[in-house]
Write an enzyme that holds these catalytic residues in place. Structure first.
Site, PDB file in Angstrom:
ATOM      1  CD  GLU A  65      -3.140   1.073   2.000  1.00 14.21           C
ATOM      2  OE1 GLU A  65      -3.752   2.127   2.299  1.00 14.21           O
ATOM      3  OE2 GLU A  65      -3.492  -0.057   2.381  1.00 14.21           O
ATOM      4  CD  GLU A  90       1.587   8.338   4.769  1.00 20.00           C
ATOM      5  OE1 GLU A  90       2.165   9.422   4.562  1.00 20.00           O
ATOM      6  OE2 GLU A  90       0.628   7.914   4.098  1.00 20.00           O
ATOM      7  CG  ASP A 117       9.822   8.611  -1.418  1.00 21.14           C
ATOM      8  OD1 ASP A 117       9.181   7.848  -2.156  1.00 21.14           O
ATOM      9  OD2 ASP A 117      10.174   9.751  -1.771  1.00 21.14           O
ATOM     10  CG  ASP A 139      -0.747  15.704  -2.068  1.00 26.98           C
ATOM     11  OD1 ASP A 139      -1.432  16.462  -2.794  1.00 26.98           O
ATOM     12  OD2 ASP A 139      -0.067  16.107  -1.112  1.00 26.98           O
ATOM     13  CG  ASP A 175     -11.547  12.989  -3.765  1.00 23.57           C
ATOM     14  OD1 ASP A 175     -10.461  12.440  -3.514  1.00 23.57           O
ATOM     15  OD2 ASP A 175     -11.794  14.172  -3.457  1.00 23.57           O
ATOM     16  NE  ARG A 213      -6.955   9.650   8.638  1.00 19.87           N
ATOM     17  CZ  ARG A 213      -6.231  10.751   8.819  1.00 19.87           C
ATOM     18  NH1 ARG A 213      -6.811  11.865   9.215  1.00 19.87           N
ATOM     19  NH2 ARG A 213      -4.931  10.742   8.633  1.00 19.87           N
ATOM     20  CD  GLU A 215     -14.747   6.171  -0.280  1.00 14.04           C
ATOM     21  OE1 GLU A 215     -14.087   5.826  -1.281  1.00 14.04           O
ATOM     22  OE2 GLU A 215     -15.518   5.399   0.332  1.00 14.04           O
TER      23      GLU A 215
END
Length: 233
Positions: A65, A90, A117, A139, A175, A213, A215
């Site tokens: 992920e 992350e 990274d 992002d 989105d 969160r 989304e």
């Protein structure tokens, strides 16, 4: 012997937000080193030795992920798929702390955490070693001059394609309509095919999806999520 050269990379984005809570600081101090997947950063591994996934996950299939945010999706998938090992990358330390708390509560033992990274992880992952990858609400970098900073660019997609197995699935959720456009233009150029036959294939979430969160914020602000599924060819 030639000394390996440190890769020249710019990093854009936040590394730290508000001060960590005492509990979060304890998660970082007590749990992170045990969950980190070995020498991934240049400082710890200048020779760029290959990561031992067999030793890390005992031969289980490995998922990746990219940018796990607060870790909701990563922990959800780990608990639902105990026969899989999942690496989460992350650089935002507040998100890492949130994830570590969720791992404690879920008692998940099939997660590795790289607090940095994802390009460092790409450097040390074996070729064709990852069975599934997730890029969820990355992002958006909305300004046109910043689009080159997005993940769906050659700098990231070439190494991603290298580490994914043939037939591996790559999921992207966003989105931002322009991010959808760039994703559909760029990802197929680097060895992927888009698995969509009807509008429902990108409008409806995946069967095993958990709304994050990020989304929920998008929905509150009236933006429409898109769920894009690609296969490594």
């Amino acid at each position: 012997m030639t000394t390996p050269q440190r890769p020249r990379r710019n990093f854009y984005g936040r590394l730290k937000g508000k001060s960590l809570k005492p509990s979060q600081r304890s998660y970082i101090a007590e749990d992170l080193s045990d969950l980190s997947p070995g020498a991934v950063s240049w400082e710890d591994n200048p020779a760029r030795d290959t990561l031992d996934l067999e030793g890390l996950f005992g031969g289980r299939p490995v998922w990746l992920e990219v940018g796990f945010g607060g870790g909701e999706h990563l922990v959800h998938q780990a608990v639902a798929n105990p026969d899989v090992g999942i690496i989460g990358c992350e650089p935002y330390i507040n998100g890492v702390a949130m994830l570590l708390g969720k791992i404690r509560r879920a008692e998940a033992d099939n997660i590795a955490v790289h607090p940095g990274d994802v390009r460092d992880m790409f450097d040390v992952l074996p070729e064709a070693s990852i069975d599934r990858a997730f890029l969820l609400y990355p992002d958006p970098w909305p300004k046109a001059r910043h689009h080159r900073r997005r993940f769906v660019t050659e700098e990231h997609l070439v190494p991603l394609a290298r580490v994914l197995k043939p037939g591996a699935i790559f999921r992207v959720a966003t989105d931002i309509e322009d991010y959808v456009r760039q994703t559909l233009e760029e990802v197929p150029r680097f060895g992927f095919e888009w698995l969509a036959e009807r509008p429902g294939d990108w409008r409806a979430p995946w069967d095993d999806w958990i709304s994050t969160r990020y989304e929920q914020k998008a929905l509150r602000e009236g933006r429409v999520p898109h769920y894009l599924t690609f296969r490594r060819t």
